[in-house]
Each structure stands twice: as structure tokens, then as C-alpha cells.
Design a protein around this motif. Structure first.
Motif, PDB file in Angstrom:
ATOM      1  N   VAL A 103       0.794  -1.145   0.086  1.00 36.37           N
ATOM      2  CA  VAL A 103      -0.057  -0.092  -0.031  1.00 36.37           C
ATOM      3  C   VAL A 103       0.965   1.370  -0.060  1.00 36.37           C
ATOM      4  N   ILE A 104       0.890   2.148  -1.170  1.00 35.87           N
ATOM      5  CA  ILE A 104       1.457   3.171  -1.052  1.00 35.87           C
ATOM      6  C   ILE A 104       0.831   4.463  -0.830  1.00 35.87           C
ATOM      7  N   GLY A 105      -0.754   4.268  -0.390  1.00 37.08           N
ATOM      8  CA  GLY A 105      -1.638   5.460  -0.365  1.00 37.08           C
ATOM      9  C   GLY A 105      -2.899   4.920  -0.054  1.00 37.08           C
ATOM     10  N   ILE A 106      -3.437   6.123   0.599  1.00 34.22           N
ATOM     11  CA  ILE A 106      -5.053   5.864   0.981  1.00 34.22           C
ATOM     12  C   ILE A 106      -5.927   6.547   0.017  1.00 34.22           C
ATOM     13  N   ASN A 107      -6.762   6.101  -0.859  1.00 29.15           N
ATOM     14  CA  ASN A 107      -7.400   6.728  -1.665  1.00 29.15           C
ATOM     15  C   ASN A 107      -8.370   7.867  -1.093  1.00 29.15           C
ATOM     16  N   ASP A 108      -8.299   8.999  -1.691  1.00 28.42           N
ATOM     17  CA  ASP A 108      -9.102  10.151  -1.095  1.00 28.42           C
ATOM     18  C   ASP A 108     -10.222  10.807  -1.803  1.00 28.42           C
ATOM     19  N   ALA A 109      -9.798  11.148  -2.972  1.00 28.39           N
ATOM     20  CA  ALA A 109     -10.617  12.174  -3.699  1.00 28.39           C
ATOM     21  C   ALA A 109     -10.316  11.885  -5.266  1.00 28.39           C
ATOM     22  N   TYR A 110     -11.173  12.447  -6.069  1.00 26.87           N
ATOM     23  CA  TYR A 110     -11.260  12.736  -7.556  1.00 26.87           C
ATOM     24  C   TYR A 110     -11.714  13.713  -8.240  1.00 26.87           C
ATOM     25  N   LEU A 111     -11.279  14.241  -9.318  1.00 27.17           N
ATOM     26  CA  LEU A 111     -11.853  15.431 -10.164  1.00 27.17           C
ATOM     27  C   LEU A 111     -13.037  14.602 -10.992  1.00 27.17           C
ATOM     28  N   PRO A 112     -14.275  14.946 -10.835  1.00 27.96           N
ATOM     29  CA  PRO A 112     -15.392  14.364 -11.338  1.00 27.96           C
ATOM     30  C   PRO A 112     -15.568  15.036 -12.914  1.00 27.96           C
ATOM     31  N   PRO A 113     -16.085  14.059 -13.653  1.00 33.29           N
ATOM     32  CA  PRO A 113     -16.073  14.380 -15.130  1.00 33.29           C
ATOM     33  C   PRO A 113     -16.646  15.759 -15.464  1.00 33.29           C
ATOM     34  N   GLN A 114     -17.592  16.318 -14.792  1.00 32.13           N
ATOM     35  CA  GLN A 114     -18.047  17.738 -15.103  1.00 32.13           C
ATOM     36  C   GLN A 114     -16.979  18.753 -15.133  1.00 32.13           C
ATOM     37  N   THR A 115     -15.680  18.560 -14.392  1.00 35.10           N
ATOM     38  CA  THR A 115     -14.763  19.548 -14.561  1.00 35.10           C
ATOM     39  C   THR A 115     -13.936  19.490 -15.675  1.00 35.10           C
ATOM     40  N   GLY A 116     -14.221  18.445 -16.661  1.00 33.04           N
ATOM     41  CA  GLY A 116     -13.370  18.013 -17.746  1.00 33.04           C
ATOM     42  C   GLY A 116     -12.410  17.135 -17.636  1.00 33.04           C
ATOM     43  N   ALA A 117     -12.268  16.476 -16.332  1.00 30.90           N
ATOM     44  CA  ALA A 117     -11.127  15.753 -15.903  1.00 30.90           C
ATOM     45  C   ALA A 117     -11.440  14.436 -16.356  1.00 30.90           C
ATOM     46  N   VAL A 118     -10.291  13.822 -16.732  1.00 29.51           N
ATOM     47  CA  VAL A 118     -10.357  12.284 -17.366  1.00 29.51           C
ATOM     48  C   VAL A 118      -9.376  11.610 -16.231  1.00 29.51           C
ATOM     49  N   SER A 119     -10.112  10.635 -15.331  1.00 30.05           N
ATOM     50  CA  SER A 119      -9.081   9.918 -14.614  1.00 30.05           C
ATOM     51  C   SER A 119      -8.055  10.546 -13.844  1.00 30.05           C
ATOM     52  N   ILE A 120      -8.489  11.437 -12.882  1.00 24.04           N
ATOM     53  CA  ILE A 120      -7.464  12.240 -12.100  1.00 24.04           C
ATOM     54  C   ILE A 120      -8.223  11.882 -10.574  1.00 24.04           C
TER      55      ILE A 120
END
Length: 328
Positions: free
Chosen positions: A190-207
Motif C-alpha cells: 500500500v503506497i497510499g489511501i485513496n481520498d478524492a477525484y476530479l469528477p467528469p463535469q470538471t473536464g477531467a479524465v481519470s484524475i
């Protein structure tokens, strides 16, 4: 900018609430055929955290049924339920939680849960990773990607005191319900604890973003010690100093960390630090890497002046920064 935490809410069972931070030795990449075995070994240490009708994920990090998850997963609840990889469910108590760092520690009423192996060095960009958790209620899910960057901060977090919680950015798919789950390397660490993401409506893809393992474990120790976390806030975001960046700045060294951004109302700005400076020493400790910078701050208390040596345009300068307490 719209940010979403990766925990399901009870309201819509699939939405997300608005979100409030050394080159490691890369794990040897196994053959694709080995990945199912790696996942199978790690999955018993990754749990689903059920809070009413909502859910998130968690990672067993210590013997005795101790589980790390996100604070936004448990909220103000004192008791939750954890679903294990074998399908059984057990009650768990929220030992302590901290909203600023978005981490919480649970103790399950089952002491034989296997702790996951953790790797506390930051991964290099490009390292393959797996995200394990329960996105949108799909239990025991796995997605794959790479480390997109390190030393990231969620946009807007600097004003909330989180700028020094340097996050891992990944393109491994992270969705509501993944919060608190594991971001693991291809050795199953384990290198990290998943926390958040940028949703698609921001224009982000897989961030997506994960809290580094070293940060998460340090905060877990604080929570277990006295139930609270006090973090120093310097109001500065730093990044790894690559040889290419060092050459572009005519630094004359590739040792240290790059000051990428400074909160104009924060302690570092008051001490004279600017974007483009290279910090080479903190509190008397030589700073060669990003990990060394973060490690030097772990013993610093808010209100305690900290000496810093830095380079600007090839000139060596010194200053003293007095961190404030990171609060939201």
C-alpha cells in the motif's frame, strides 16, 4: 473547481460530497498473469466501511483489527460496520478521526484481520498502481493505472490548511466508495489511501488522489496516541527537483525541493519564500528529496520557528518560518 471525495453518500448511493495533501525504489513489475495473485493476497486487508446507507473503504494497517479510512467516510458516527473480503460483516468503532487530514482510525470487533504491507517512500511518476475498494457498492473492486504525479494538492486546499499533505495523483479509476481504500504498487504494498477525484463535469479524465502511506501512518499514530492531529502549516507547496528543472533554474545543484506555489497570506510568504526557490535545509537537516522535506516537518510544532536554507538564482539564502496550525 469542483472536487469530489470518493465516498458514497447515503443520499444518492452513488454521489459524492464536495471535498474539503524520493524517488522510491520502484517495485519490480510482475507479469500480467501475476496480478490476480497479488490482488488476492491484498484483498483480505481491504474492507468495505458501511455507514448507514452509505459506504466507503478501509485498509487494515495494524494487528488488533485497526483500520485506516477517510474521515469523510465516517463523518460524526461513533460506530460503523465493516464488510470483509470473505463476505462477513463485523461491527467497528471509530477510535478517532481528523477532518483536516481526512483520515480516521477504526477498530473492528475482530482481531485476526491481516494488516496490509505498506511502502512509505513516494512512488515515481509512471509507476504502475492498483486501486482497491468498493466503488459505487461494487465490493472488492480493482482498477489499474499509473502514478500520474506526486506532491499534488487538491485545488483550493491551500486556503484550508492542507497544502503540506502532498498527495499522489493517479489515473487508476477512483469513484464514490473508493475513499479509504488502498492504492498499491505491483508488489502488493500500500503506497497510499485513496481520498478524492476530479469528477467528469470538471473536464477531467481519470484524475484521482491518494494520501501517501507515510503521511497516513504518521497521522494514524497521532490519532491512536491522543485522538487528535496537530499539523504545521507553512503555506507552501513543494515539488521534486528534477535535474531538468534544476538546469532550467541555473541552480547549480539537483539537491533540494522546488517551491512550486506559496500562499500569499501564509507563513512562508511572510518569511520571503517565492515560487522557484529551492529549499536545501530545514531545521538543520539537509534536504535532498521531497521525502526528506516532509520528514523534517514531522517534528515541527505550530508556532515553533523553523530555519530554512534555500537557493534563489544560484544564491544561498536563509530565513525562519513560523508555521501556524493547519485548520479548516
Amino acid at each position: 473547481m469542483l472536487i469530489a471525495t470518493a465516498g458514497c453518500t447515503a443520499a444518492d448511493d452513488g454521489g459524492a460530497t464536495a471535498a474539503p495533501t524520493a524517488a522510491s525504489s520502484a517495485a519490480p513489475a510482475p507479469a500480467a498473469a501475476d496480478l490476480p495473485q497479488i490482488v488476492a493476497r491484498l484483498q483480505p486487508s481491504v474492507v468495505t466501511v458501511r455507514v448507514g446507507q452509505g459506504l466507503g473503504s478501509g485498509v487494515v494497517f495494524r494487528e488488533g483489527g485497526l483500520i485506516l479510512t477517510n474521515e469523510h467516510v465516517v463523518g460524526d458516527q461513533e460506530n460503523v460496520e465493516v464488510a470483509l473480503a470473505d463476505g462477513t460483516r463485523v461491527p467497528a468503532r471509530v477510535v478517532a478521526a481528523d477532518a483536516v487530514t481526512d483520515l480516521a482510525v477504526l477498530r473492528a470487533e475482530r482481531a485476526d484481520l491481516p494488516p496490509a504491507p505498506f511502502h512509505t517512500e513516494l512512488p515515481p511518476p509512471g509507476e504502475p498502481v492498483l486501486a482497491l475498494g468498493s466503488p459505487l457498492g461494487f465490493l472488492n473492486s480493482v482498477t489499474a493505472g499509473i502514478v500520474s504525479g506526486v506532491g499534488r494538492e487538491i485545488p483550493g486546499s491551500a486556503g484550508q490548511g492542507n497544502a503540506l499533505v502532498d498527495l499522489i495523483q493517479t489515473d487508476a479509476a477512483i469513484s464514490p466508495g473508493n475513499s479509504g481504500g488502498a492504492l498499491a504498487d505491483y508488489s502488493g504494498r500500500v503506497i497510499g489511501i485513496n481520498d478524492a477525484y476530479l469528477p467528469p463535469q470538471t473536464g477531467a479524465v481519470s484524475i484521482g488522489f491518494a494520501i501517501p502511506a507515510a503521511t497516513a501512518l504518521d497521522i494514524a499514530d497521532d490519532l491512536l496516541d491522543d485522538g487528535r492531529v496537530t499539523q504545521p502549516y507553512l503555506g507552501v507547496a513543494v515539488a521534486r527537483l528534477t535535474p531538468q528543472i534544476a538546469r532550467s533554474l541555473n541552480a547549480g545543484t539537483d539537491r533540494g525541493v522546488l517551491v512550486r506555489d506559496v500562499d500569499e497570506n501564509g507563513p512562508s510568504a511572510a518569511a520571503g519564500l517565492r515560487p522557484g526557490d529551492i529549499v536545501t535545509q530545514v531545521a538543520g537537516e539537509r534536504i535532498d528529496t521531497l521525502e526528506a522535506f516532509i520528514g523534517a516537518l514531522r517534528s515541527v510544532e505550530p508556532g515553533q520557528p523553523v530555519s530554512m536554507t534555500y537557493l534563489r538564482g544560484g544564491d544561498t539564502r536563509q530565513t525562519r518560518v513560523t508555521p501556524t496550525a493547519a485548520t479548516r
